[in-house]
Design a protein around this motif. Structure first.
Motif, mmCIF file in Angstrom:
data_model
loop_
_atom_site.group_PDB
_atom_site.id
_atom_site.type_symbol
_atom_site.label_atom_id
_atom_site.label_comp_id
_atom_site.label_asym_id
_atom_site.label_seq_id
_atom_site.Cartn_x
_atom_site.Cartn_y
_atom_site.Cartn_z
ATOM 1 N N UNK A 12 0.838 -1.208 0.000
ATOM 2 C CA UNK A 12 0.000 0.000 0.000
ATOM 3 C C UNK A 12 0.870 1.255 0.000
ATOM 4 N N UNK A 13 1.973 1.223 0.728
ATOM 5 C CA UNK A 13 2.909 2.350 0.709
ATOM 6 C C UNK A 13 3.409 2.595 -0.709
ATOM 7 N N UNK A 17 2.681 5.957 -3.175
ATOM 8 C CA UNK A 17 3.737 6.709 -3.851
ATOM 9 C C UNK A 17 3.508 6.697 -5.360
ATOM 10 N N UNK A 18 3.144 5.529 -5.897
ATOM 11 C CA UNK A 18 2.865 5.432 -7.334
ATOM 12 C C UNK A 18 1.696 6.332 -7.726
ATOM 13 N N UNK A 19 0.707 6.436 -6.824
ATOM 14 C CA UNK A 19 -0.427 7.325 -7.097
ATOM 15 C C UNK A 19 -0.008 8.782 -7.182
ATOM 16 N N UNK A 24 1.027 13.323 -11.221
ATOM 17 C CA UNK A 24 1.907 14.315 -11.840
ATOM 18 C C UNK A 24 2.215 13.966 -13.291
ATOM 19 N N UNK A 25 2.381 12.679 -13.601
ATOM 20 C CA UNK A 25 2.625 12.270 -14.984
ATOM 21 C C UNK A 25 1.437 12.634 -15.865
ATOM 22 N N UNK A 26 0.229 12.389 -15.376
ATOM 23 C CA UNK A 26 -0.976 12.731 -16.141
ATOM 24 C C UNK A 26 -1.048 14.235 -16.358
ATOM 25 N N UNK A 27 -0.739 15.003 -15.320
ATOM 26 C CA UNK A 27 -0.714 16.457 -15.463
ATOM 27 C C UNK A 27 0.244 16.878 -16.584
ATOM 28 N N UNK A 28 1.449 16.309 -16.552
ATOM 29 C CA UNK A 28 2.455 16.669 -17.549
ATOM 30 C C UNK A 28 1.985 16.308 -18.958
ATOM 31 N N UNK A 81 7.874 6.820 1.918
ATOM 32 C CA UNK A 81 8.668 5.592 1.808
ATOM 33 C C UNK A 81 9.120 5.122 3.188
ATOM 34 N N UNK A 82 9.621 6.034 3.994
ATOM 35 C CA UNK A 82 10.151 5.644 5.305
ATOM 36 C C UNK A 82 9.054 5.450 6.350
#
Length: 234
Positions: A12-13, A17-19, A24-28, A81-82
């Motif tokens: 899930x972590x 992070x992937x979400x 941001x990738x979709x925005x770009x 991540x941490x």
């Protein structure tokens, strides 16, 4: 820990992070200048902005997956991540996800309360985005477990967590553009859930109770805010 190991230990972590990255990738791809997005672009992708959120409450949560610039994204992804994997190893994936979503909502509600005060003074309400409220919540949750010496199967560094939380809160007051209300609102949810979890950790059948209580409290605060604002606007 590489991606394969993170997926095995804390899926899930990794998905959270992937979400963040995916948004941001979709925005770009859609032409948004990710390091200098316009207010219209941020609103289109789910930022929390009181006048819009009054009619679109989903922004209370969607704003937690939207970041303003690559550095903002990298900092929050690094923190997730941490802190995320530590919390997920203790709680499991579903409870971590619930904790994150509730805390993002809690941070957004406090931001909107602050924005309402600004609106009444004739100032423009703030627009907010980012996962930091949810991440501060996870940090606060772990800190409470460490302070209470809750047996969770891992050694939690009380001093390290306290210093990390203090630095993040102080940076929010020292640097312009950071939402202190979002950080504090998220942290309050983490403290609440942490105290309840520490008290109830021995009773397996009650382990969802901190999340249920937090959800009921946040829903009540949202209902009160909506009733108050609608009464004042009418």
């Amino acid at each position: 820990m590489n991606i394969k190991m993170l997926w095995q230990a804390a899926p899930v972590t990794l998905l959270l992070i992937a979400g963040f990255v995916l948004v941001m990738v979709i925005q770009s791809l859609l032409g948004v200048r990710i390091d200098d997005p316009s207010m219209a672009d941020l609103l289109r992708f789910g930022a929390n902005f009181l006048p819009a959120t009054l009619h679109e409450p989903w922004r209370l949560v969607s704003s937690g997956f939207l970041h303003i610039g690559i550095l903002h994204l990298l900092f929050n992804s690094f923190a997730m991540y941490y802190l995320g994997q530590a919390a997920e190893m203790i709680l499991g994936g579903l409870r971590l996800l619930g904790l994150f979503l509730l805390s993002v909502m809690g941070g957004s509600l406090l931001v909107n309360y602050e924005a309402w005060q600004m609106w009444q003074l004739g100032k423009m309400p703030t627009l907010t985005a980012g996962a930091s409220g949810g991440i501060m919540d996870i940090g606060a949750f772990l800190l409470i477990l460490a302070m209470c010496k809750t047996p969770v199967g891992y050694v939690l560094n009380t001093k390290g967590l306290a210093i990390t939380m203090a630095i993040n809160l102080l940076v929010g007051f020292a640097v312009d553009g950071i939402s202190n209300a979002g950080h504090i609102g998220g942290s309050l949810v983490g403290v609440t859930a942490g105290v309840l979890y520490a008290l109830l950790h021995r009773f397996a059948k009650h382990q969802w109770l901190p999340w249920v209580i937090s959800a009921v409290v946040l829903a009540s605060i949202y209902a009160w805010q909506m009733a108050t604002w609608n009464a004042l606007l009418s």
